[in-house]
Enzyme design. Structure first.
Site, PDB file in Angstrom:
ATOM      1  N   HIS A   1       9.203   3.107   8.487  1.00 59.91           N
ATOM      2  CA  HIS A   1       9.069   2.224   9.647  1.00 59.91           C
ATOM      3  C   HIS A   1       7.894   2.705  10.481  1.00 59.91           C
ATOM      4  O   HIS A   1       7.772   3.904  10.740  1.00 59.91           O
ATOM      5  CB  HIS A   1      10.362   2.232  10.473  1.00 59.91           C
ATOM      6  CG  HIS A   1      10.313   1.286  11.627  1.00 59.91           C
ATOM      7  ND1 HIS A   1      10.447  -0.073  11.464  1.00 59.91           N
ATOM      8  CD2 HIS A   1      10.101   1.491  12.941  1.00 59.91           C
ATOM      9  CE1 HIS A   1      10.329  -0.670  12.646  1.00 59.91           C
ATOM     10  NE2 HIS A   1      10.120   0.260  13.558  1.00 59.91           N
TER      11      HIS A   1
ATOM     12  N   MET B   1      10.505  -6.586   3.938  1.00 59.26           N
ATOM     13  CA  MET B   1      10.786  -7.162   5.253  1.00 59.26           C
ATOM     14  C   MET B   1      12.027  -8.057   5.223  1.00 59.26           C
ATOM     15  O   MET B   1      11.962  -9.257   5.426  1.00 59.26           O
ATOM     16  CB  MET B   1       9.557  -7.945   5.749  1.00 59.26           C
ATOM     17  CG  MET B   1       8.283  -7.123   5.735  1.00 59.26           C
ATOM     18  SD  MET B   1       8.385  -5.578   6.663  1.00 59.26           S
ATOM     19  CE  MET B   1       7.924  -6.152   8.277  1.00 59.26           C
TER      20      MET B   1
ATOM     21  N   SER C   1       0.830  -1.223   0.000  1.00 54.40           N
ATOM     22  CA  SER C   1       0.000   0.000   0.000  1.00 54.40           C
ATOM     23  C   SER C   1       0.858   1.264   0.000  1.00 54.40           C
ATOM     24  O   SER C   1       0.452   2.281  -0.568  1.00 54.40           O
ATOM     25  CB  SER C   1      -0.980  -0.003   1.176  1.00 54.40           C
ATOM     26  OG  SER C   1      -0.318   0.175   2.397  1.00 54.40           O
TER      27      SER C   1
ATOM     28  N   LEU D   1      19.768  -1.623  11.721  1.00 56.65           N
ATOM     29  CA  LEU D   1      18.350  -1.825  11.403  1.00 56.65           C
ATOM     30  C   LEU D   1      17.480  -0.720  12.003  1.00 56.65           C
ATOM     31  O   LEU D   1      17.564  -0.429  13.198  1.00 56.65           O
ATOM     32  CB  LEU D   1      17.897  -3.183  11.947  1.00 56.65           C
ATOM     33  CG  LEU D   1      16.435  -3.566  11.691  1.00 56.65           C
ATOM     34  CD1 LEU D   1      16.208  -3.849  10.222  1.00 56.65           C
ATOM     35  CD2 LEU D   1      16.032  -4.752  12.537  1.00 56.65           C
TER      36      LEU D   1
END
Ligand code: GAR
Length: 214
Positions: free
Chosen positions: A109, A90, A13, A144
């Site tokens: 994020h 991911m 999306s 990350l």
């Protein structure tokens, strides 16, 4: 014309929001490709229906992260990207891959970083009892869910919120800030200085010339 390559793993999306904004706002940019690490990613159909080239580099088919990232990089670079947009992609990426796209790869994020890196951010926010949650668009660095933030959006955490209600509220904002952040990049208005992003009021001259000449 800037080339944008978008990486997805699922529904896509956020990719869709970027594609729609690029089209409706007539950015001097083209979505050069949408690439997924999962053949079943729902977003691939949307991209294909819009005539955007799609590709799958299935991580399952590679024995190591390094081999997967090498193939992914080769595939991305085949589309000569100015910017790589991670949109619900991911995967943990290797340091050489991240370094290769330093300053030209963004991620979204679903938290107000540096709060709640990793997975399950909405539940983490509920469990922590915060009253505010949100999303962050940032440049990708080797650590990350770190890296210089471009834009953040904030939403309230309401009494009785569940992971579903909270993630839906955040997603609405994601769909606003991700296209905006990519647009700022396309306009040459993002500068990374001392590990932080500065947003220029006007496009820098080299960015403008680049746009004019291409
Ligand atoms: C989005 O909420 C995005 O912020 C999140 O995954 C979702 C993907 O949705 N990304 C991460 O959690 C990355 N750490 P989408 O496929 O519909 O854009």
């Amino acid at each position: 014309m800037k080339n944008i390559v978008i990486l997805i793993s699922g529904r896509g999306s956020n990719m869709e929001a970027v594609v729609r904004a690029a089209e409706s706002q007539k950015w001097p940019a083209r979505i050069a490709a949408v690439i997924s690490n999962k053949p079943e990613a729902g977003g691939l159909a949307f991209a294909a229906a819009r005539g955007i080239p799609t590709a799958v580099v299935a991580n399952k088919e590679f024995a190591t992260r390094a081999e997967f990232d090498a193939k992914l990089q080769e595939t991305i670079d085949g589309f000569a990207p100015d910017l790589v947009v991670l949109a619900g992609f991911m995967r943990i990426l290797t340091a050489p891959f991240v370094e290769h796209y330093a300053g030209r790869m963004m991620n979204i994020h679903p938290s107000l970083l540096p709060l709640f890196p990793g997975l399950g951010t909405h539940q983490q926010a509920i469990d922590a009892g915060v009253t505010e949650h949100g999303a962050t668009v940032h440049f990708v660095t080797a650590e990350l869910d770190h890296g210089p933030a471009v834009l953040q959006a904030r939403v309230p955490v309401l009494p009785g919120d569940t992971e579903e209600t909270l993630s839906a509220r955040v997603l609405v904002e994601e769909h606003k800030i991700y296209p905006r952040a990519v647009q700022l990049f396309v306009e040459g208005r993002l500068v990374i200085e001392d590990g932080a992003v500065r947003i220029l009021e006007h496009a820098d001259v080299s960015g403008a010339l680049d746009t004019i000449s291409s």
